[in-house]
Design an enzyme around this catalytic site. Structure first.
Site, PDB file in Angstrom:
ATOM      1  N   ASN A  14       0.829  -1.213   0.000  1.00  0.00           N
ATOM      2  CA  ASN A  14       0.000   0.000   0.000  1.00  0.00           C
ATOM      3  C   ASN A  14       0.860   1.258   0.000  1.00  0.00           C
ATOM      4  O   ASN A  14       0.551   2.240  -0.687  1.00  0.00           O
ATOM      5  CB  ASN A  14      -0.951  -0.013   1.198  1.00  0.00           C
ATOM      6  N   LEU A  85       1.725  -2.492  12.522  1.00  0.00           N
ATOM      7  CA  LEU A  85       1.074  -3.419  13.458  1.00  0.00           C
ATOM      8  C   LEU A  85       1.050  -2.928  14.903  1.00  0.00           C
ATOM      9  O   LEU A  85       0.426  -3.563  15.752  1.00  0.00           O
ATOM     10  CB  LEU A  85       1.769  -4.787  13.397  1.00  0.00           C
ATOM     11  N   ASN A 102      -5.838   4.996   8.355  1.00  0.00           N
ATOM     12  CA  ASN A 102      -5.438   3.590   8.348  1.00  0.00           C
ATOM     13  C   ASN A 102      -6.255   2.859   7.291  1.00  0.00           C
ATOM     14  O   ASN A 102      -7.393   3.235   7.009  1.00  0.00           O
ATOM     15  CB  ASN A 102      -5.699   2.958   9.717  1.00  0.00           C
ATOM     16  N   HIS A 104      -7.751  -0.985   6.363  1.00  0.00           N
ATOM     17  CA  HIS A 104      -8.025  -2.284   6.992  1.00  0.00           C
ATOM     18  C   HIS A 104      -8.683  -3.199   5.951  1.00  0.00           C
ATOM     19  O   HIS A 104      -9.592  -2.758   5.239  1.00  0.00           O
ATOM     20  CB  HIS A 104      -8.953  -2.086   8.194  1.00  0.00           C
ATOM     21  N   ASP A 145      -8.350  -0.011  14.882  1.00  0.00           N
ATOM     22  CA  ASP A 145      -9.396  -0.140  13.839  1.00  0.00           C
ATOM     23  C   ASP A 145     -10.719   0.498  14.238  1.00  0.00           C
ATOM     24  O   ASP A 145     -11.795   0.021  13.861  1.00  0.00           O
ATOM     25  CB  ASP A 145      -9.650  -1.635  13.524  1.00  0.00           C
ATOM     26  N   GLU A 174      -7.641  -2.636  -2.193  1.00  0.00           N
ATOM     27  CA  GLU A 174      -6.925  -1.689  -1.321  1.00  0.00           C
ATOM     28  C   GLU A 174      -6.064  -0.752  -2.163  1.00  0.00           C
ATOM     29  O   GLU A 174      -6.018   0.456  -1.936  1.00  0.00           O
ATOM     30  CB  GLU A 174      -6.021  -2.446  -0.334  1.00  0.00           C
TER      31      GLU A 174
HETATM   32  C1  GRF Z   1      -3.043  -4.596   4.222  1.00  0.00           C
HETATM   33  O1  GRF Z   1      -3.929  -5.665   4.001  1.00  0.00           O
HETATM   34  C2  GRF Z   1      -3.700  -3.516   5.035  1.00  0.00           C
HETATM   35  O2  GRF Z   1      -5.071  -3.414   4.831  1.00  0.00           O
HETATM   36  C3  GRF Z   1      -3.452  -3.968   6.442  1.00  0.00           C
HETATM   37  O3  GRF Z   1      -2.171  -4.561   6.419  1.00  0.00           O
HETATM   38  C4  GRF Z   1      -1.880  -5.020   5.114  1.00  0.00           C
HETATM   39  C5  GRF Z   1      -0.608  -4.359   4.715  1.00  0.00           C
HETATM   40  O4  GRF Z   1      -0.124  -4.814   3.481  1.00  0.00           O
HETATM   41  N1  GRF Z   1      -3.570  -2.895   7.395  1.00  0.00           N
HETATM   42  P1  GRF Z   1       1.044  -4.016   2.777  1.00  0.00           P
HETATM   43  O5  GRF Z   1       2.209  -3.972   3.772  1.00  0.00           O
HETATM   44  O6  GRF Z   1       0.534  -2.657   2.461  1.00  0.00           O
HETATM   45  O7  GRF Z   1       1.391  -4.799   1.550  1.00  0.00           O
END
Ligand code: GRF
Length: 206
Positions: A14, A85, A102, A104, A145, A174
């Protein structure tokens, strides 16, 4: 031009998608700083490879207050969580009101909260028998969240989905939604109802 800090813990897909949107001129922003609890993760490697400073947090030698001051010293306007995390410290949340997003991989308020990350989210969606899952983008408060939801996309759950296949389908959505919402935030296209619910105007078109 907004200055962004992106918080990451892992793969960083992302983050990379948003960064590509910036490079393509679709998001009026620059990524000034990356914060990671895992400074050797692929997302942090990507940042260093693009000349972006990486800050290790949480780490023994940096307090929540240090982090807050560092973000302020670097003139950060907006914070994006992209697979981070750890909990963002309250000092930072309080110093960046309505300025932390954020993403999710499910339809909040279902399938979210402490412990709902990675495969666990998709396992629980499949186990529940839900026929749809999705993507939620929300402002961050002091609970996992939990803050106000600003954008969502619905993604179908197939009868033979595995957590992997569902995760992959959700992730592709996403990558469509996050850059659009970040762009809207950077352009000042997110407004707030009197009851504290955010909305995007003009609405996002994918
Ligand atoms: C994604 O699925 C996001 O929604 C969640 O953690 C994951 C992160 O994936 N919060 P990346 O590190 O962006 O590939």
């Amino acid at each position: 031009m907004k200055q962004l800090a992106v918080f990451v813990s892992g793969r960083g897909s992302n983050f990379r998608t948003v960064h590509k949107g910036i490079q393509a001129g679709e998001i009026p922003a620059t990524v000034t700083l990356v914060v990671s609890d895992k400074p050797q993760c692929p997302a942090a490697d990507y940042a260093r490879g693009h000349g972006i400073e990486v800050v290790h947090y949480p780490s023994p030698d940096i307090t929540p207050d240090n982090l807050k001051h560092h973000l302020k010293d670097r003139d950060i306007d907006l914070i994006l969580l992209a697979g981070y995390l750890k909990m963002v410290p309250a000092e930072v949340v309080q110093s960046f009101p309505r300025a932390i997003l954020n993403i999710h991989p499910a339809l909040l308020p279902a399938f979210g909260g402490k412990g709902y990350y990675g495969h666990r989210v998709h396992e629980e969606v499949i186990a529940s028998g839900a026929k749809v899952s999705g993507v939620s983008i929300h402002f961050v408060d002091e609970e996992y969240d939990h803050g106000p939801i600003v954008a969502q996309l619905v993604v179908p759950v197939h009868h033979d989905d595995t957590p992997d296949s569902l995760a992959e389908r959700v992730l592709s959505f996403e990558h469509q939604l996050y850059p659009k919402v970040v762009g809207a935030l950077c352009r000042g296209e997110i407004y707030w109802r009197d009851d504290g619910v955010p909305y995007i105007d003009p609405p996002i078109v994918l």
